[in-house]
Design an enzyme around this catalytic site. Structure first.
Site, short mmCIF file in Angstrom:
data_model
loop_
_atom_site.label_atom_id
_atom_site.label_comp_id
_atom_site.label_asym_id
_atom_site.label_seq_id
_atom_site.Cartn_x
_atom_site.Cartn_y
_atom_site.Cartn_z
N GLU A 1 0.82 -1.22 0.00
CA GLU A 1 0.00 0.00 0.00
C GLU A 1 0.86 1.27 0.00
O GLU A 1 0.82 2.11 0.89
CB GLU A 1 -0.96 -0.03 1.19
CG GLU A 1 -1.90 -1.23 1.12
CD GLU A 1 -2.89 -1.30 2.25
OE1 GLU A 1 -4.02 -1.79 2.02
OE2 GLU A 1 -2.56 -0.90 3.38
N GLU B 1 -5.55 -7.70 -2.51
CA GLU B 1 -6.23 -7.70 -1.21
C GLU B 1 -7.67 -7.32 -1.44
O GLU B 1 -7.95 -6.30 -2.06
CB GLU B 1 -5.62 -6.67 -0.23
CG GLU B 1 -4.28 -7.04 0.37
CD GLU B 1 -3.85 -6.02 1.42
OE1 GLU B 1 -4.73 -5.41 2.08
OE2 GLU B 1 -2.64 -5.82 1.57
#
Length: 460
Positions: free
Chosen positions: A164, A359
């Site tokens: 991320e 994810e």
């Protein structure tokens, strides 16, 4: 005309995790301390010492994944398990554990993907140089990353550097980069982000120059933002927030340098991000083999709530509003499969690079009574709708997608150390403060995944 919705035989279905949320064994085999190892439990959270004990139970967990017909597992290599002080002698016992884990995946037909950094800075580097605030940490990370790549290049094809990565361009950066200062300034935010993108560029260049068969991509946390109203101010703020949070870093991933808007902001606001002349050439040489991301929800921005002259990186600190058109999880997160499709389609349209959602999932509060199967129908509905949305992006919109990895499909502590926020299709029998027996218990969704993935997603 009927659209053929048969999934490619090469498509990846699997699970994603981080080391601190799975492994436990925080002092085993000469592992050094990370910043997470010293964070204490609170009334509503656990410590990070045991997680789900996958260090000792990986064979059992991989058997469950194989039974669910998963063919990829994205793991993270703990920096402090390989280099206990962050920048010194390699701990061969650390490599021995990951050798066992990776080899056990391959023996089950599960493709490994390795992430090199998932927030858990070695404590020594945090205390010595405030983590990625220092260029010395960038150099140390490259040495660590190079050692891991060289060790696993013969067995691991898919790589990402930072989990991320766009979070390092938000205030979250001060919690995930090893930062130990109190200032939390815009200059420090931009400096840490710049250092991490340089680290990503160095690793990417090394892989492409040394191992032509390996694939490396950038990875973002995607939380698409909708304007709260038809107001031009809302639309403008959403576009600007999107540029700073997503498109600027995607531009960097594919070698296009900082976006003009972000570069102009840096210049006109005299932001010091520790720019050095050689940085430009390194960033220009960066290239992504795929663009990966996490996706859980969408949000709404109300521009009226943004303080005057606020840095765009902080718009969402102030301006979130409720979305009346969407259902929410019990944690207040919007459930928005169409937003998932939009991310996939937009990424591929803009960058023409294969897209990889790595994810996706929903957190639910669940308690096992020791006897009956957990009926997690909401989780089944969530994944079914999101996989269908992904297929729409592929077969209607024309996006090239490499795979679909769920998040934490065997229960793990959440990123904020709350075991009670469960994402798994497999229940792990522990609470925040009681390890119990850590028994793995398949939920109803386990058998749903088993059926769907056994048919390569073609029945959806």
């Amino acid at each position: 005309m009927t659209t053929n919705r048969k999934m490619p035989k090469s498509f990846y279905w699997g699970n994603s995790v981080s080391s601190m949320q799975t492994e436990g064994a925080w002092q085993a085999d000469n592992k050094g301390l990370s910043v997470y190892d010293v964070r204490p439990a609170t009334e509503s959270t656990t410590d990070w010492h045991d997680a789900i004990d996958e260090f000792n139970r990986y064979e059992e967990d991989l058997d469950l994944m194989q039974s669910m017909h998963m063919n990829m597992y994205r793991i993270q290599i703990s920096w402090s398990r390989i280099v206990p002080d962050g920048d010194g002698t390699i701990n061969e016992q650390g490599f021995a554990y990951y050798d066992r884990l990776v080899n056990a995946m391959l023996a089950r037909g599960i493709e490994p993907m390795i992430c090199l950094y998932h927030f858990d800075m070695p404590l020594a580097l945090a205390e010595k140089q405030s983590g990625f605030l220092s260029r010395d940490t960038v150099a140390a990370f490259f040495r660590f990353g190079k050692a891991v790549i060289d060790h696993f290049a013969d067995r691991v094809k898919y790589w990402i550097t930072f989990n991320e990565h766009n979070l390092y361009f938000t205030d979250e950066v001060f919690h995930i980069s090893g930062y130990t200062e109190t200032e939390q300034s815009v200059d420090h935010m931009y400096t840490i982000f710049h250092h991490t993108i340089l680290a990503h560029a160095q690793i990417t260049k090394y892989i492409h120059d040394t191992y032509s068969e390996l694939k490396i991509g950038g990875m973002l946390a995607y939380t698409p933002i909708y304007p709260a109203t038809e107001s031009p101010a809302d639309a403008f703020a959403v576009r600007k927030q999107n540029e700073f949070t997503y498109e600027n870093i995607n531009s960097l991933f594919v070698g296009n340098a900082y976006s003009p808007e972000v570069a102009q902001y840096i210049d006109t606001h005299d932001i010091d991000l520790d720019w050095q002349p050689a940085d430009a050439d390194l960033l220009a040489a960066t290239d992504a083999d795929f663009l990966s991301f996490s996706y859980y929800r969408t949000m709404v921005l109300d521009a009226r709530r943004i303080p005057a002259n606020e840095v765009p990186n902080r718009f969402m600190n102030h301006s979130t509003a409720e979305n009346q058109f969407l259902e929410h999880s019990e944690w207040g997160w919007n459930i928005d499969p169409l937003g998932f499709r939009n991310v996939i389609t937009d990424l591929y349209n803009r960058y023409r690079v294969p897209v990889f959602p790595i994810e996706n999932g929903i957190g639910i509060k669940e308690v096992w009574d020791g006897e009956h199967e957990i009926q997690d129908d909401l989780r089944i509905q969530y994944h079914e709708e999101h996989i269908k949305a992904m297929k729409d992006a592929m077969f209607i919109d024309g996006a090239k997608v490499l795979g679909y990895l769920g998040w934490g499909l065997i229960d793990i502590p959440s990123s904020h150390a709350d075991v009670e926020k469960r994402y798994g299709a497999v229940y792990v029998n522990r609470t925040n403060h009681d390890l119990k027996d850590l028994k793995r218990v398949p939920k109803k969704s386990f058998y749903w995944f088993q059926n769907i993935l056994g048919q390569n997603g073609d029945t959806l």
